[in-house]
Design a protein around this motif. Structure first.
Motif, PDB file in Angstrom:
ATOM      1  N   LYS A  16      12.724   2.037  17.312  1.00 37.68           N
ATOM      2  CA  LYS A  16      11.347   2.388  16.971  1.00 37.68           C
ATOM      3  C   LYS A  16      11.367   3.649  16.121  1.00 37.68           C
ATOM      4  O   LYS A  16      11.894   4.681  16.523  1.00 37.68           O
ATOM      5  N   PHE A  17      10.822   3.525  14.908  1.00 36.28           N
ATOM      6  CA  PHE A  17      10.867   4.644  13.968  1.00 36.28           C
ATOM      7  C   PHE A  17       9.993   5.802  14.438  1.00 36.28           C
ATOM      8  O   PHE A  17       8.865   5.598  14.909  1.00 36.28           O
ATOM      9  N   LYS A  18      10.535   7.002  14.295  1.00 32.11           N
ATOM     10  CA  LYS A  18       9.777   8.217  14.613  1.00 32.11           C
ATOM     11  C   LYS A  18       8.710   8.445  13.559  1.00 32.11           C
ATOM     12  O   LYS A  18       7.608   8.917  13.865  1.00 32.11           O
ATOM     13  N   ASN A  19       9.063   8.132  12.314  1.00 31.50           N
ATOM     14  CA  ASN A  19       8.128   8.257  11.200  1.00 31.50           C
ATOM     15  C   ASN A  19       8.023   6.874  10.538  1.00 31.50           C
ATOM     16  O   ASN A  19       8.938   6.434   9.853  1.00 31.50           O
ATOM     17  N   LEU A  20       6.904   6.206  10.768  1.00 31.80           N
ATOM     18  CA  LEU A  20       6.738   4.834  10.279  1.00 31.80           C
ATOM     19  C   LEU A  20       6.750   4.754   8.750  1.00 31.80           C
ATOM     20  O   LEU A  20       7.017   3.688   8.186  1.00 31.80           O
ATOM     21  N   THR A  21       6.491   5.879   8.105  1.00 31.03           N
ATOM     22  CA  THR A  21       6.506   5.907   6.640  1.00 31.03           C
ATOM     23  C   THR A  21       7.896   5.542   6.107  1.00 31.03           C
ATOM     24  O   THR A  21       8.022   4.893   5.067  1.00 31.03           O
ATOM     25  N   HIS A  22       8.943   5.960   6.824  1.00 33.21           N
ATOM     26  CA  HIS A  22      10.312   5.628   6.406  1.00 33.21           C
ATOM     27  C   HIS A  22      10.514   4.116   6.352  1.00 33.21           C
ATOM     28  O   HIS A  22      11.116   3.585   5.415  1.00 33.21           O
TER      29      HIS A  22
END
Length: 309
Positions: free
Chosen positions: A14-20
């Motif tokens: 699960k991405f910490k920063n969904l923008t990545h």
């Protein structure tokens, strides 16, 4: 419609920063400021290292075999399988025209997006976590990793086939190259008897040649069944290869026969001068006769002068 939650669940991260993740899924055709090319560049290097280390620990093979195994796993075809497993295609952000051209199914776009996601995971959580994710998917898609399973030398197989079928060996030529320096693609063609039989694109010339050879083998084997499973274009390619190979063989035979005729002509000429009336008088013999006549004339001339004195 993007379903990033499902993708992350399949990925096991699960991405910490969904923008990545969103950037990793953005193709350059979208033209919205950011695309996945930089992350793809990073992910390519990360996957090369992860797969290399995985194979190093798993096999005791020498450097040459390990390199071939890694090349069989770290490539567009393999990574597009990773992408399909994760459902990346349906989550790609691209232009409408690219989508209409089948962009969501293109192996090159899927492979690039997978590498970009691996690059994004690496940036957020480091090499160890990225390796865990990548090797987990690798072992699902390739449960039996072995040299015989993954590394097939299609070039050698094609050479054996064309030598047996046509009496000639295949040639490979570069048709062109494209892409950025860090991820170039090469298009190669396989020629049999001077006729183009197949072409393919690969991340290296060697990879493209192997793909060419694989396609050529399939065409020749299909063509051998007199068109029962080959398409018209495939039959035409096989026919062109056959006629080209035949001409190459005829050229070789003609060259050998031509040499024989020259030698035979020389023999007949020599036979003509050895007995009976010569059929051909060689230039050197004519010269010798002329010199002899000249000396006889000189002697006669010298005698006349002596008498005069």
């Amino acid at each position: 419609m993007q379903n990033l939650e499902k993708l992350q669940e399949k990925l096991g991260y699960k991405f910490k920063n969904l923008t990545h993740l969103k950037i990793a899924l953005t193709h350059k055709s979208a033209k919205n400021g950011h695309n996945n090319e930089r992350l793809e560049f990073l992910g390519d290097a990360v996957m090369d290292l992860i797969v290399g280390e995985y194979l190093f620990k798993k096999f005791s093979s020498d450097e040459g075999d390990l390199s071939k195994l890694r090349a069989a796993l770290v490539n567009e075809s393999s990574f597009s399988k990773f992408a399909k497993f994760l459902g990346i295609g349906e989550n790609l952000n691209m232009s409408l025209s690219e989508e209409r051209n089948g962009g969501r199914e293109k192996p090159s776009l899927l492979s690039d997006a997978f590498e970009a996601i691996m690059g994004a995971v690496y940036l957020e959580s480091g090499l160890q976590n990225t390796a865990r994710i990548a090797t987990a998917i690798l072992e699902i898609l390739y449960p039996r990793i072995s040299f015989n399973e993954l590394v097939r030398d299609y070039k050698t197989a094609l050479q054996e086939l064309t030598q047996a079928k046509f009496g000639v060996t295949p040639e490979y030529i570069l048709l062109g190259s494209s892409g950025p320096d860090h991820k170039k693609s090469f298009e190669m063609a396989a020629l049999v008897g001077g006729k183009r039989l197949s072409s393919a694109v690969g991340a290296s010339k060697k990879e493209a040649e192997q793909k060419c050879a694989q396609i050529a083998i399939e065409l020749l084997q299909n063509g051998a069944s007199h068109g029962t499973s080959a398409t018209n274009s495939e039959q035409t390619a096989c026919g062109d290869a056959q006629s080209g190979a035949n001409r190459a063989q005829d050229g070789k035979k003609g060259s050998r026969n031509g040499g024989g005729r020259v030698r035979g002509s020389a023999k007949s000429d020599r036979a003509g001068t050895s007995g009976g009336t010569p059929s051909v008088t060689y230039a050197p013999e004519r010269n010798k006769n002329a010199e002899q006549n000249g000396r006889d004339t000189d002697k006669q001339g010298g005698g006349d002068q002596g008498d005069a004195l």
